[in-house]
Design a protein around this motif. Structure first.
Motif, PDB file in Angstrom:
ATOM      1  N   GLY A   1       4.168  -0.062  10.345  1.00 28.71           N
ATOM      2  CA  GLY A   1       5.491  -0.070  10.978  1.00 28.71           C
ATOM      3  C   GLY A   1       5.938  -1.459  11.386  1.00 28.71           C
ATOM      4  O   GLY A   1       7.124  -1.787  11.293  1.00 28.71           O
ATOM      5  N   MET A   2       4.996  -2.292  11.828  1.00 26.24           N
ATOM      6  CA  MET A   2       5.341  -3.651  12.216  1.00 26.24           C
ATOM      7  C   MET A   2       5.839  -4.441  11.004  1.00 26.24           C
ATOM      8  O   MET A   2       6.821  -5.181  11.096  1.00 26.24           O
ATOM      9  CB  MET A   2       4.143  -4.362  12.847  1.00 26.24           C
ATOM     10  N   ALA A   3       5.188  -4.279   9.865  1.00 29.49           N
ATOM     11  CA  ALA A   3       5.615  -4.990   8.653  1.00 29.49           C
ATOM     12  C   ALA A   3       7.008  -4.532   8.226  1.00 29.49           C
ATOM     13  O   ALA A   3       7.864  -5.356   7.887  1.00 29.49           O
ATOM     14  CB  ALA A   3       4.604  -4.775   7.522  1.00 29.49           C
ATOM     15  N   VAL A   4       7.256  -3.227   8.271  1.00 33.72           N
ATOM     16  CA  VAL A   4       8.579  -2.709   7.886  1.00 33.72           C
ATOM     17  C   VAL A   4       9.635  -3.161   8.895  1.00 33.72           C
ATOM     18  O   VAL A   4      10.714  -3.631   8.520  1.00 33.72           O
ATOM     19  CB  VAL A   4       8.550  -1.170   7.762  1.00 33.72           C
ATOM     20  N   GLY A   5       9.324  -3.034  10.179  1.00 31.49           N
ATOM     21  CA  GLY A   5      10.276  -3.429  11.219  1.00 31.49           C
ATOM     22  C   GLY A   5      10.630  -4.906  11.161  1.00 31.49           C
ATOM     23  O   GLY A   5      11.807  -5.278  11.194  1.00 31.49           O
TER      24      GLY A   5
ATOM     25  N   ALA B   1      15.702  -9.342  -0.633  1.00 29.68           N
ATOM     26  CA  ALA B   1      14.761  -8.337  -0.125  1.00 29.68           C
ATOM     27  C   ALA B   1      13.343  -8.887  -0.142  1.00 29.68           C
ATOM     28  O   ALA B   1      12.563  -8.645   0.782  1.00 29.68           O
ATOM     29  CB  ALA B   1      14.852  -7.067  -0.961  1.00 29.68           C
ATOM     30  N   GLY B   2      13.007  -9.633  -1.183  1.00 32.10           N
ATOM     31  CA  GLY B   2      11.666 -10.200  -1.294  1.00 32.10           C
ATOM     32  C   GLY B   2      11.371 -11.189  -0.183  1.00 32.10           C
ATOM     33  O   GLY B   2      10.275 -11.188   0.389  1.00 32.10           O
ATOM     34  N   CYS B   3      12.358 -12.038   0.134  1.00 32.19           N
ATOM     35  CA  CYS B   3      12.173 -13.024   1.211  1.00 32.19           C
ATOM     36  C   CYS B   3      11.951 -12.330   2.555  1.00 32.19           C
ATOM     37  O   CYS B   3      11.067 -12.706   3.323  1.00 32.19           O
ATOM     38  CB  CYS B   3      13.384 -13.943   1.306  1.00 32.19           C
ATOM     39  N   ALA B   4      12.774 -11.325   2.831  1.00 29.93           N
ATOM     40  CA  ALA B   4      12.672 -10.603   4.100  1.00 29.93           C
ATOM     41  C   ALA B   4      11.354  -9.834   4.191  1.00 29.93           C
ATOM     42  O   ALA B   4      10.682  -9.855   5.231  1.00 29.93           O
ATOM     43  CB  ALA B   4      13.851  -9.649   4.263  1.00 29.93           C
ATOM     44  N   ALA B   5      10.968  -9.160   3.106  1.00 31.26           N
ATOM     45  CA  ALA B   5       9.716  -8.398   3.116  1.00 31.26           C
ATOM     46  C   ALA B   5       8.519  -9.330   3.260  1.00 31.26           C
ATOM     47  O   ALA B   5       7.564  -9.015   3.974  1.00 31.26           O
ATOM     48  CB  ALA B   5       9.597  -7.553   1.855  1.00 31.26           C
ATOM     49  N   LEU B   6       8.564 -10.470   2.591  1.00 27.73           N
ATOM     50  CA  LEU B   6       7.465 -11.438   2.710  1.00 27.73           C
ATOM     51  C   LEU B   6       7.366 -11.974   4.135  1.00 27.73           C
ATOM     52  O   LEU B   6       6.273 -12.044   4.703  1.00 27.73           O
ATOM     53  CB  LEU B   6       7.668 -12.581   1.719  1.00 27.73           C
ATOM     54  N   ALA B   7       8.503 -12.314   4.737  1.00 27.68           N
ATOM     55  CA  ALA B   7       8.497 -12.827   6.113  1.00 27.68           C
ATOM     56  C   ALA B   7       7.995 -11.760   7.091  1.00 27.68           C
ATOM     57  O   ALA B   7       7.205 -12.058   7.998  1.00 27.68           O
ATOM     58  CB  ALA B   7       9.899 -13.300   6.500  1.00 27.68           C
ATOM     59  N   GLY B   8       8.444 -10.517   6.921  1.00 29.30           N
ATOM     60  CA  GLY B   8       7.996  -9.438   7.801  1.00 29.30           C
ATOM     61  C   GLY B   8       6.519  -9.150   7.656  1.00 29.30           C
ATOM     62  O   GLY B   8       5.806  -8.932   8.641  1.00 29.30           O
ATOM     63  N   THR B   9       6.029  -9.167   6.411  1.00 25.75           N
ATOM     64  CA  THR B   9       4.600  -8.933   6.166  1.00 25.75           C
ATOM     65  C   THR B   9       3.766 -10.068   6.742  1.00 25.75           C
ATOM     66  O   THR B   9       2.709  -9.824   7.339  1.00 25.75           O
ATOM     67  CB  THR B   9       4.341  -8.786   4.659  1.00 25.75           C
ATOM     68  N   MET B  10       4.246 -11.292   6.580  1.00 28.27           N
ATOM     69  CA  MET B  10       3.516 -12.443   7.144  1.00 28.27           C
ATOM     70  C   MET B  10       3.437 -12.350   8.661  1.00 28.27           C
ATOM     71  O   MET B  10       2.406 -12.683   9.252  1.00 28.27           O
ATOM     72  CB  MET B  10       4.172 -13.748   6.709  1.00 28.27           C
ATOM     73  N   ALA B  11       4.500 -11.877   9.309  1.00 25.35           N
ATOM     74  CA  ALA B  11       4.480 -11.720  10.769  1.00 25.35           C
ATOM     75  C   ALA B  11       3.436 -10.689  11.185  1.00 25.35           C
ATOM     76  O   ALA B  11       2.674 -10.903  12.135  1.00 25.35           O
ATOM     77  CB  ALA B  11       5.863 -11.313  11.270  1.00 25.35           C
ATOM     78  N   ALA B  12       3.374  -9.565  10.465  1.00 21.59           N
ATOM     79  CA  ALA B  12       2.410  -8.513  10.801  1.00 21.59           C
ATOM     80  C   ALA B  12       0.979  -8.969  10.544  1.00 21.59           C
ATOM     81  O   ALA B  12       0.085  -8.722  11.370  1.00 21.59           O
ATOM     82  CB  ALA B  12       2.712  -7.248  10.002  1.00 21.59           C
TER      83      ALA B  12
ATOM     84  N   ILE C   1      -9.746  -5.079   8.688  1.00 23.09           N
ATOM     85  CA  ILE C   1      -9.220  -5.297   7.344  1.00 23.09           C
ATOM     86  C   ILE C   1      -8.288  -4.155   6.922  1.00 23.09           C
ATOM     87  O   ILE C   1      -7.345  -4.367   6.153  1.00 23.09           O
ATOM     88  CB  ILE C   1     -10.369  -5.509   6.330  1.00 23.09           C
ATOM     89  N   ASN C   2      -8.508  -2.948   7.441  1.00 20.07           N
ATOM     90  CA  ASN C   2      -7.600  -1.832   7.140  1.00 20.07           C
ATOM     91  C   ASN C   2      -6.190  -2.103   7.655  1.00 20.07           C
ATOM     92  O   ASN C   2      -5.204  -1.673   7.052  1.00 20.07           O
ATOM     93  CB  ASN C   2      -8.123  -0.527   7.725  1.00 20.07           C
ATOM     94  N   ASP C   3      -6.101  -2.810   8.775  1.00 16.35           N
ATOM     95  CA  ASP C   3      -4.786  -3.160   9.313  1.00 16.35           C
ATOM     96  C   ASP C   3      -4.077  -4.168   8.416  1.00 16.35           C
ATOM     97  O   ASP C   3      -2.852  -4.121   8.276  1.00 16.35           O
ATOM     98  CB  ASP C   3      -4.923  -3.704  10.733  1.00 16.35           C
ATOM     99  N   ILE C   4      -4.828  -5.084   7.834  1.00 15.39           N
ATOM    100  CA  ILE C   4      -4.231  -6.028   6.876  1.00 15.39           C
ATOM    101  C   ILE C   4      -3.682  -5.243   5.686  1.00 15.39           C
ATOM    102  O   ILE C   4      -2.557  -5.484   5.229  1.00 15.39           O
ATOM    103  CB  ILE C   4      -5.268  -7.072   6.395  1.00 15.39           C
ATOM    104  N   GLY C   5      -4.458  -4.291   5.184  1.00 19.31           N
ATOM    105  CA  GLY C   5      -3.999  -3.450   4.077  1.00 19.31           C
ATOM    106  C   GLY C   5      -2.752  -2.664   4.440  1.00 19.31           C
ATOM    107  O   GLY C   5      -1.816  -2.555   3.638  1.00 19.31           O
TER     108      GLY C   5
ATOM    109  N   LEU D   1       0.208  -4.953   4.338  1.00 17.25           N
ATOM    110  CA  LEU D   1       0.627  -5.253   2.966  1.00 17.25           C
ATOM    111  C   LEU D   1       1.367  -4.070   2.343  1.00 17.25           C
ATOM    112  O   LEU D   1       2.396  -4.251   1.673  1.00 17.25           O
ATOM    113  CB  LEU D   1      -0.584  -5.642   2.118  1.00 17.25           C
ATOM    114  N   VAL D   2       0.867  -2.862   2.573  1.00 20.55           N
ATOM    115  CA  VAL D   2       1.568  -1.673   2.068  1.00 20.55           C
ATOM    116  C   VAL D   2       2.931  -1.545   2.741  1.00 20.55           C
ATOM    117  O   VAL D   2       3.933  -1.225   2.087  1.00 20.55           O
ATOM    118  CB  VAL D   2       0.714  -0.400   2.276  1.00 20.55           C
ATOM    119  N   GLY D   3       2.992  -1.813   4.042  1.00 26.17           N
ATOM    120  CA  GLY D   3       4.272  -1.785   4.756  1.00 26.17           C
ATOM    121  C   GLY D   3       5.256  -2.786   4.186  1.00 26.17           C
ATOM    122  O   GLY D   3       6.454  -2.494   4.055  1.00 26.17           O
ATOM    123  N   GLY D   4       4.763  -3.963   3.821  1.00 29.47           N
ATOM    124  CA  GLY D   4       5.623  -4.967   3.212  1.00 29.47           C
ATOM    125  C   GLY D   4       6.164  -4.517   1.864  1.00 29.47           C
ATOM    126  O   GLY D   4       7.336  -4.737   1.545  1.00 29.47           O
ATOM    127  N   LEU D   5       5.314  -3.872   1.072  1.00 30.30           N
ATOM    128  CA  LEU D   5       5.768  -3.355  -0.222  1.00 30.30           C
ATOM    129  C   LEU D   5       6.807  -2.248  -0.051  1.00 30.30           C
ATOM    130  O   LEU D   5       7.809  -2.198  -0.773  1.00 30.30           O
ATOM    131  CB  LEU D   5       4.581  -2.843  -1.033  1.00 30.30           C
TER     132      LEU D   5
END
Length: 144
Positions: free
Chosen positions: A47-51, A70-81, A107-111, A114-118
């Protein structure tokens, strides 16, 4: 209300859902020993990555009227999470103010991030395509 503001508000709403999950859902699952297939453990990072992705997309829209990256925003959000997950070992994470201490790196949280970013990328691409289609259809209707 413009598109950027809507995306920021949606991102903040998702963030509120993450906080609610940590305050209400997760303790209930843990106290009652319910197997929810690790949803209580991984949903906050997902949820943090999506938010964050929606918040970044909204900021990009406010900075530039027709920003559909969309790619820039998703990458930035995923990097924040992911950054929050990595830093929580050293400084307690971004949500230390709201949630109890004693967090560990997982490591599950990292996964999940990443799924949230996708997922955020797919949703933002779909939303941008929908907006572009509406713009085209409105132009076609106004054409003589």
């Amino acid at each position: 209300m413009n598109d950027g503001t809507k995306k920021i508000l949606l991102g903040l709403g998702i963030g509120a859902a993450v906080v609610l999950e940590k305050i209400a859902y997760r303790p209930f699952i843990y106290e009652n020993h319910i197997n929810d297939f690790h949803i209580a453990d991984t949903f906050p990072n997902f949820g943090m990555a999506v938010g964050w992705s929606y918040i970044m997309a909204g900021i990009f829209n406010l900075m530039r009227e027709k920003s559909n990256c969309a790619g820039c925003a998703a990458l930035a959000g995923t990097m924040a999470a992911v950054t929050n997950e990595v830093l929580q070992v050293k400084v307690g994470g971004l949500d230390r103010i709201l949630i109890a201490e004693g967090r560990t790196f997982d490591i599950n949280d990292i996964g999940a991030s990443l799924v949230g970013g996708l997922v955020a990328y797919g949703l933002l691409k779909w939303a941008n395509k929908s907006v572009e289609n509406n713009d085209v259809s409105s132009l076609e209707k106004s054409a003589p």
